[in-house]
Scaffold this active site. Structure first.
Site, short mmCIF file in Angstrom:
data_model
loop_
_atom_site.label_atom_id
_atom_site.label_comp_id
_atom_site.label_asym_id
_atom_site.label_seq_id
_atom_site.Cartn_x
_atom_site.Cartn_y
_atom_site.Cartn_z
N LYS A 83 1.70 -18.37 1.32
CA LYS A 83 1.37 -18.75 -0.17
C LYS A 83 1.95 -19.72 -0.65
O LYS A 83 2.59 -21.04 0.39
CB LYS A 83 2.38 -17.36 -0.81
CG LYS A 83 1.48 -16.16 -1.59
CD LYS A 83 3.12 -15.33 -1.46
CE LYS A 83 2.89 -14.29 -2.74
NZ LYS A 83 3.64 -13.89 -3.88
O1 G3P Z 1 2.34 -10.52 -6.61
C1 G3P Z 1 3.00 -12.27 -7.55
C2 G3P Z 1 4.00 -10.62 -8.52
O2 G3P Z 1 5.03 -10.53 -7.50
C3 G3P Z 1 4.59 -11.11 -9.60
O3 G3P Z 1 4.68 -10.53 -10.43
O4 G3P Z 1 6.27 -8.96 -11.65
O5 G3P Z 1 7.01 -10.58 -11.14
O6 G3P Z 1 5.04 -10.86 -12.71
P1 G3P Z 1 5.82 -10.48 -11.60
#
Ligand code: G3P
Length: 215
Positions: A83
């Site tokens: 990533k």
């Molecule tokens: O895959 C990206 C994800 O982990 C981000 O999610 O909920 O932290 O915005 P969030």
């Protein structure tokens, strides 16, 4: 649409894989920090459980350092996809490591133009963050929809990976707009299995089955 799990919790991943619907996993430093384990160790454990792409995040900030880190992380296991965040040095690194055959998931995508740039640099996946856009009053799904359309217009091989999913409905919408992949937190994935009418229907069938079993 392929289904990835967005978690670094090994028990959740085992449960999802046992269910037979998990094609891959995405991790990030925040998810692994919650687990209290070294990043590489957890990624290797996940790679043994999941027969598919497992994203592991680079944290370097210059192109040269990102290239070195991406090469090192990609060596961990054949399932690893690196990533790289959407920045100018990130794009340079994506171009350089993609040319070597390393698969890249470009993370922290918040606009279709960013998705286009990452695709042109050679990324395998672009990850628009739906929930974080919705959090600030934007339309997260619009970025997924427009990115899918742009990649299709120019027959680019990059896949859209809908990320930062918060609700089962986000998954439905990502599938409707043609996202190639959705990465789903464990609680949302397990919620997707359930429907109150399914539970009620099972109870009713079981009750009726007992009537003839009793005969
Ligand atoms: O895959 C990206 C994800 O982990 C981000 O999610 O909920 O932290 O915005 P969030």
């Amino acid at each position: 649409m392929r289904i990835f799990m967005d978690t670094a919790n090994i028990e959740e991943i085992r449960r999802g894989v046992t269910m037979g619907v998990v094609d891959g996993v995405t991790t990030n430093p925040s998810l692994v920090a919650k687990e209290g384990i070294e990043y590489r160790d957890r990624v290797l454990e996940i790679c043994e459980v999941v027969q598919g792409p497992v994203s592991a995040e680079c944290i370097s900030e210059t192109a040269d350092a990102l290239v070195e880190e991406a090469r090192r992380i990609a060596e961990w296991h054949e399932h690893v996809v690196v990533k790289i965040a959407m920045t100018e040095p990130g794009l340079e690194a994506i171009r350089r490591v993609s040319a070597e055959g390393i698969r890249v998931n470009t993370t922290l995508i918040f606009s279709p133009n960013q998705a286009l740039l990452a695709a042109r640099a050679g990324a395998t996946y672009v990850s628009p963050f739906i929930g974080r856009l919705n959090d600030i009053g934007h339309d997260g799904m619009a970025v997924v929809r427009e990115s899918v359309k742009i990649l299709e217009n120019f027959h680019l091989p990059t896949q859209v990976l809908a990320a930062s999913i918060r609700l089962p409905r986000d998954v439905t919408e990502a599938a409707l707009v043609g996202s190639h992949v959705a990465t789903i937190p464990a609680d949302v994935l397990f919620q997707m299995v359930k429907h109150p009418l399914t539970d009620q229907g099972i109870d009713r069938f079981l009750a009726d089955a007992q009537k003839y079993n009793a005969v």
